[in-house]
Enzyme design. Sequence first.
Site, PDB file in Angstrom:
ATOM      1  N   GLU A  25       6.795  -2.238  -4.740  1.00 35.38           N
ATOM      2  CA  GLU A  25       7.761  -3.235  -3.943  1.00 35.38           C
ATOM      3  C   GLU A  25       6.999  -4.394  -3.627  1.00 35.38           C
ATOM      4  O   GLU A  25       5.731  -4.564  -3.625  1.00 35.38           O
ATOM      5  CB  GLU A  25       7.751  -2.257  -2.603  1.00 35.38           C
ATOM      6  CG  GLU A  25       6.663  -1.929  -1.920  1.00 35.38           C
ATOM      7  CD  GLU A  25       7.142  -1.857  -0.236  1.00 35.38           C
ATOM      8  OE1 GLU A  25       7.602  -2.877   0.309  1.00 35.38           O
ATOM      9  OE2 GLU A  25       6.706  -0.812   0.438  1.00 35.38           O
ATOM     10  N   LYS A 159       3.907   6.801   8.589  1.00 34.64           N
ATOM     11  CA  LYS A 159       3.337   6.278   9.725  1.00 34.64           C
ATOM     12  C   LYS A 159       3.702   7.063  10.991  1.00 34.64           C
ATOM     13  O   LYS A 159       4.967   6.959  11.011  1.00 34.64           O
ATOM     14  CB  LYS A 159       3.445   4.742   9.899  1.00 34.64           C
ATOM     15  CG  LYS A 159       2.241   4.043   9.145  1.00 34.64           C
ATOM     16  CD  LYS A 159       2.146   2.390   9.734  1.00 34.64           C
ATOM     17  CE  LYS A 159       1.317   1.806   8.780  1.00 34.64           C
ATOM     18  NZ  LYS A 159       2.044   0.999   8.038  1.00 34.64           N
TER      19      LYS A 159
HETATM   20  N1  PSU Z   1       6.117   1.268   6.421  1.00 31.47           N
HETATM   21  C1  PSU Z   1       4.782   1.130   6.051  1.00 31.47           C
HETATM   22  N2  PSU Z   1       4.345  -0.080   5.659  1.00 31.47           N
HETATM   23  C2  PSU Z   1       5.327  -0.990   5.090  1.00 31.47           C
HETATM   24  C3  PSU Z   1       6.782  -0.612   5.461  1.00 31.47           C
HETATM   25  C4  PSU Z   1       7.073   0.703   6.126  1.00 31.47           C
HETATM   26  O1  PSU Z   1       3.852   1.814   6.664  1.00 31.47           O
HETATM   27  O2  PSU Z   1       5.175  -2.203   4.627  1.00 31.47           O
HETATM   28  C5  PSU Z   1       7.893  -1.353   4.712  1.00 31.47           C
HETATM   29  C6  PSU Z   1       8.381  -0.781   3.373  1.00 31.47           C
HETATM   30  O3  PSU Z   1       8.876  -1.965   2.618  1.00 31.47           O
HETATM   31  C7  PSU Z   1       9.735   0.007   4.032  1.00 31.47           C
HETATM   32  C8  PSU Z   1      10.053  -0.845   5.025  1.00 31.47           C
HETATM   33  O4  PSU Z   1      10.644   0.052   2.867  1.00 31.47           O
HETATM   34  O5  PSU Z   1       8.989  -1.576   5.631  1.00 31.47           O
HETATM   35  C9  PSU Z   1      11.016  -0.222   5.834  1.00 31.47           C
HETATM   36  O6  PSU Z   1      11.731  -1.044   6.886  1.00 31.47           O
HETATM   37  P1  PSU Z   1      12.676  -0.439   7.577  1.00 31.47           P
HETATM   38  O7  PSU Z   1      12.123   0.429   8.729  1.00 31.47           O
HETATM   39  O8  PSU Z   1      13.286  -1.833   8.326  1.00 31.47           O
HETATM   40  O9  PSU Z   1      13.939   0.019   6.776  1.00 31.47           O
END
Ligand code: PSU
Length: 305
Positions: A25, A159
Amino acid sequence: MNPLVDISPEVREALAAGKPVVALESTIISHGMPWPRNAETALAVEQTVRDHGAMPATIAILDGTCRVGLGPKDIERLAQAKDVWKVSLRDIPYVIARGMPGATTVAATLRIAAMAGIRVFVTGGIGGVHRGAEKTMDISADLTEMSKSSATVVSAGVKSILDIGLTLEALETLGIPVVTLGQDEFPSFYSSRSGHQSPLRLDSLDEVARLMHAKWSLGLEGAVLLANPIPPEREVPMDTIETLITEALREADDQKIRGKELTPFLLARIARGSDGESLDANIALVLHNAKTGAQLACRYAGLSK
Ligand code: PSU
Ligand code: MN
């Protein structure tokens, strides 16, 4: 293939030959880590995948097309430019229409990887059900996308900026197998522990490859979530992280940070608060996932032959 999906020549050749390919990603590059360590990490992750016998395919949206397989210049641009859009599933057509650079989240990367026929995808941590989601409805599109697109997502768990228990419940509802490698407890990114039992456990990548093969050959579409615990020597103590997360969540609430801004805000705040210790751990676990993902892609390619 759709002309809006541009697969690099080396990735295209690997896919055509049935060789192992690992999708990566790009939100982690543009919105998950600070410059210049984001670029260094993205390049080191690609190298780790190659060193373990697979072809890396970093995914992003650049100049009006979905790109599968980037060069070092593209990665630097994503790592440094200030105008990179965070692209979840809903944002894909928007950034294409506007010709803007876009870094893809797990949801968007997974969909584009599946379009290209890639079965293994490496990341750090996925999005999920945020704490307080019963009020805010903040549930990442990563979860719903995982119920549709068929690839294994290798992560270090979830996390605790999220509600881990509710995230595991949502994954069950969506029919997504959640497998932890080599232990009973589901890991929580910086820690190999979380206090939550992993729904499933496997002890070898051969078994994971067989699970993938069984799932998709039966027409059970959707992702597998493989939780790969952070190596013990790189863990950050749970209390240290919990304090930082509590502070970060309070600050986000005070500053009314919501929606797509929330996850990047929390990640940056935790990295700053821990004086880089969390960033070191984050990089270590992503590299560890890259190695595991490459090995898994090799096993799966062997089975599919
Ligand atoms: N959680 C992490 N590190 C990250 C992300 C999430 O520990 O880098 C990033 C990933 O790209 C994930 C995105 O798909 O954040 C999720 O964002 P949202 O919660 O806005 O969907
Ligand atoms: Mn959200």
